[in-house]
Design an enzyme around this catalytic site. Structure first.
Site, PDB file in Angstrom:
ATOM      1  N   ARG A   1       0.961  -1.248  -0.012  1.00  0.00           N
ATOM      2  CA  ARG A   1       0.105   0.158  -0.147  1.00  0.00           C
ATOM      3  C   ARG A   1       0.834   1.232   0.132  1.00  0.00           C
ATOM      4  O   ARG A   1       0.367   2.220  -0.474  1.00  0.00           O
ATOM      5  CB  ARG A   1      -0.999  -0.026   1.100  1.00  0.00           C
ATOM      6  CG  ARG A   1      -1.655   1.242   1.232  1.00  0.00           C
ATOM      7  CD  ARG A   1      -2.932   1.135   2.127  1.00  0.00           C
ATOM      8  NE  ARG A   1      -3.000   0.289   3.393  1.00  0.00           N
ATOM      9  CZ  ARG A   1      -2.394   0.509   4.440  1.00  0.00           C
ATOM     10  NH1 ARG A   1      -1.682   1.577   4.722  1.00  0.00           N
ATOM     11  NH2 ARG A   1      -2.619  -0.541   5.463  1.00  0.00           N
TER      12      ARG A   1
ATOM     13  N   TYR B   1     -16.856  19.565 -10.940  1.00  0.00           N
ATOM     14  CA  TYR B   1     -17.257  18.127 -11.311  1.00  0.00           C
ATOM     15  C   TYR B   1     -18.479  17.898 -10.317  1.00  0.00           C
ATOM     16  O   TYR B   1     -18.223  17.957  -9.075  1.00  0.00           O
ATOM     17  CB  TYR B   1     -16.095  17.225 -11.342  1.00  0.00           C
ATOM     18  CG  TYR B   1     -16.064  15.863 -11.493  1.00  0.00           C
ATOM     19  CD1 TYR B   1     -16.792  15.399 -12.611  1.00  0.00           C
ATOM     20  CD2 TYR B   1     -15.641  15.064 -10.626  1.00  0.00           C
ATOM     21  CE1 TYR B   1     -17.030  14.072 -13.077  1.00  0.00           C
ATOM     22  CE2 TYR B   1     -15.847  13.651 -10.814  1.00  0.00           C
ATOM     23  CZ  TYR B   1     -16.589  13.116 -12.103  1.00  0.00           C
ATOM     24  OH  TYR B   1     -16.701  11.722 -12.270  1.00  0.00           O
TER      25      TYR B   1
ATOM     26  N   ASP C   1      -8.611  21.097  -9.975  1.00  0.00           N
ATOM     27  CA  ASP C   1      -8.865  19.853 -10.633  1.00  0.00           C
ATOM     28  C   ASP C   1      -8.561  20.086 -11.983  1.00  0.00           C
ATOM     29  O   ASP C   1      -9.125  21.160 -12.766  1.00  0.00           O
ATOM     30  CB  ASP C   1     -10.630  19.526 -10.523  1.00  0.00           C
ATOM     31  CG  ASP C   1     -10.658  18.281 -11.582  1.00  0.00           C
ATOM     32  OD1 ASP C   1      -9.914  18.095 -12.412  1.00  0.00           O
ATOM     33  OD2 ASP C   1     -11.435  17.612 -11.134  1.00  0.00           O
TER      34      ASP C   1
ATOM     35  N   LYS D   1      -8.649   9.983 -17.310  1.00  0.00           N
ATOM     36  CA  LYS D   1      -8.743  10.467 -18.571  1.00  0.00           C
ATOM     37  C   LYS D   1      -7.664  10.523 -19.724  1.00  0.00           C
ATOM     38  O   LYS D   1      -7.216   9.458 -19.938  1.00  0.00           O
ATOM     39  CB  LYS D   1      -9.235  11.985 -18.245  1.00  0.00           C
ATOM     40  CG  LYS D   1     -10.129  11.991 -17.206  1.00  0.00           C
ATOM     41  CD  LYS D   1     -11.622  11.216 -17.704  1.00  0.00           C
ATOM     42  CE  LYS D   1     -12.602  11.247 -16.662  1.00  0.00           C
ATOM     43  NZ  LYS D   1     -13.680  10.416 -16.632  1.00  0.00           N
TER      44      LYS D   1
HETATM   45  C1  PLP Z   1     -13.077  17.137 -14.343  1.00  0.00           C
HETATM   46  C2  PLP Z   1     -12.916  15.481 -13.761  1.00  0.00           C
HETATM   47  N1  PLP Z   1     -12.505  15.540 -12.651  1.00  0.00           N
HETATM   48  C3  PLP Z   1     -12.567  14.313 -12.045  1.00  0.00           C
HETATM   49  C4  PLP Z   1     -13.143  13.224 -12.246  1.00  0.00           C
HETATM   50  C5  PLP Z   1     -13.355  11.950 -11.691  1.00  0.00           C
HETATM   51  O1  PLP Z   1     -12.453  10.866 -12.268  1.00  0.00           O
HETATM   52  P1  PLP Z   1     -12.468   9.583 -11.914  1.00  0.00           P
HETATM   53  O2  PLP Z   1     -13.842   9.090 -12.814  1.00  0.00           O
HETATM   54  O3  PLP Z   1     -11.330   8.682 -12.232  1.00  0.00           O
HETATM   55  O4  PLP Z   1     -13.037   9.367 -10.547  1.00  0.00           O
HETATM   56  C6  PLP Z   1     -14.009  13.231 -13.647  1.00  0.00           C
HETATM   57  C7  PLP Z   1     -14.479  12.145 -14.489  1.00  0.00           C
HETATM   58  O5  PLP Z   1     -15.428  12.355 -15.291  1.00  0.00           O
HETATM   59  C8  PLP Z   1     -13.855  14.600 -14.351  1.00  0.00           C
HETATM   60  O6  PLP Z   1     -14.390  14.927 -15.384  1.00  0.00           O
END
Ligand code: PLP
Length: 397
Positions: free
Chosen positions: A55, A108, A184, A209
């Site tokens: 971990r 998000y 983010d 992504k």
């Molecule tokens: C801007 C953004 N941040 C974070 C995330 C979260 O990522 P995850 O789906 O890997 O949890 C997403 C997912 O669509 C996103 O579009």
């Protein structure tokens, strides 16, 4: 090998690797493991072995976090099982009961859900702010403000934020608690926006992504500057989070080609955004790389590029006709993600969850992710969709 003197493209090819450590094989292999054996009790007791327990890191996960840290110009990176995991760890690491958090209204949506459902339960006060507020954020900062949370451009509605103005206000604020800024940065990645260079404390990305890039992993990363790293690292360890070693391997593999892929996403994304702007079915294209976008000047000032994700507002048309358009598309899949090699389209309605910025009297909204397909083929696909929309709208279907 230190690659600090090189350009990003060279670093992406050479960092996060240990030359000749793996019998000469180029990539750090997938180290599967929980238990790590120590040589003797002296080493066991000293707890200073490079690897202690699965971990806490494997050569595979460390190769990835080292590369991400280097690309971001940070002090350290934690890896998480998903992008949302990296977000929740980062927020929890800095917050305690009685704190106040400012979050952009364009955040998000699952981040909003976590803040509203979990952080409020822990006694943290959540306040959303207009993504376009800029230096005006000073008026919202309180004695107990602990986190200023950014996302640029915003999820779905794609508003550009004035990041230097927001960071400056947070740094100038003289409250009881130090304010940490978190962004983010999944849309731009460090290739197009180096958040830590702009004074942000923690930059997050859903590795799911563009880092992964192939729609086959769930992964998150949060990179901190010197000020934020000790707390982030300590509390991540307490929360027991870690990324899967296989996912870390695929994240590393994705990073090797991320810059190349992003350049293509950018070129095709802009081409399609310009094309869509001319279409009679479209009321507005929300793409910060278009000179018509209100955020264009700020984006051009601070960012080095745009990725393949943007949104549009259609001229008023029924939900059934939007569905007719979407169902006709063959190259654009219907899916709640983005960042992979393939194009996607999804309808959305911010009026159902926004709390500050107005979103009313607008037509239906769609988000597109422009993948790595040939752009003329993508345009032909959208044209076919628009023909179906017109047939539905004009009653000729
Ligand atoms: C801007 C953004 N941040 C974070 C995330 C979260 O990522 P995850 O789906 O890997 O949890 C997403 C997912 O669509 C996103 O579009």
């Amino acid at each position: 090998m230190t690659t600090k003197q090189f350009d990003t493209a060279t670093r992406l090819a050479h960092s996060g690797r240990t030359t000749h450590a793996h019998y000469g094989f180029v990539n750090t292999p997938v180290y599967r493991g929980s238990t790590v054996l120590f040589e003797d009790t002296k080493q066991l007791k000293s707890r200073n072995a490079k690897y202690i327990y699965g971990r806490k890191g494997t050569p595979t996960t460390n190769s990835l976090s080292d590369l991400v840290t280097e690309l971001e110009g940070g002090t350290g990176t934690i890896l998480a099982p998903s992008g949302l995991g990296a977000i929740t760890i980062s927020l929890l690491a800095f917050l305690e009961a009685g704190d106040h958090v400012l979050i952009t209204d364009s955040v998000y949506r699952p981040t909003r859900h976590f803040a509203d459902e979990m952080l409020t339960k822990l006694g943290v006060e959540i306040e959303y702010y207009d993504p376009l507020i800029g230096a005006g954020i000073s008026n919202l900062l309180r004695e107990n403000t602990r986190i200023l949370y950014l996302e640029a451009p915003g999820s779905q509605t794609m508003e550009m934020q004035d990041i230097p103005a927001l960071v400056k206000a947070a740094k100038a604020h003289d409250g009881a608690r130090d304010i940490y800024t978190i962004i983010d940065n999944t849309w731009a990645t460090s290739i197009f926006f180096k958040a830590l260079d702009f004074g942000v404390d923690i930059t997050l990305q859903a590795g799911t992504k563009y880092m992964g890039g192939h729609s086959d992993i769930m992964l998150g990363a949060a990179t901190a500057n010197e000020r934020a790293w000790p707390l982030l690292n300590k509390h991540n360890s307490a929360l027991g989070m870690c990324a899967g070693t296989e996912e870390a391997y695929l994240g590393l593999r994705g990073l090797r080609t991320m810059e190349l892929r992003l350049k293509q996403h950018m070129a095709s994304g802009l081409e399609l955004a310009v094309w869509l702007e001319q279409r009679p079915e479209i009321a507005e294209v929300m793409h910060v790389g278009l000179p018509s976008n209100p955020g264009y000047e700020i984006w051009k000032r601070d960012f080095k590029g745009s990725s393949g994700l943007f949104s549009v507002i259609l001229n008023p048309v029924s939900e059934d006709c939007v569905a007719a358009f979407l169902d006709e598309l063959t190259l654009f899949g219907l899916g709640y993600s983005w960042g992979g090699f393939e194009s996607l389209a999804i309808p959305f309605d911010p009026s159902t969850y926004r709390s500050i910025s107005e979103w009313k009297d607008k037509g239906p909204a769609l988000r597109f992710h422009i993948g790595l397909e040939n752009s003329a083929d993508l345009i032909a696909d959208l044209e076919a969709g628009f023909r179906k929309l017109a047939e539905c709208r004009d009653g000729t279907a």
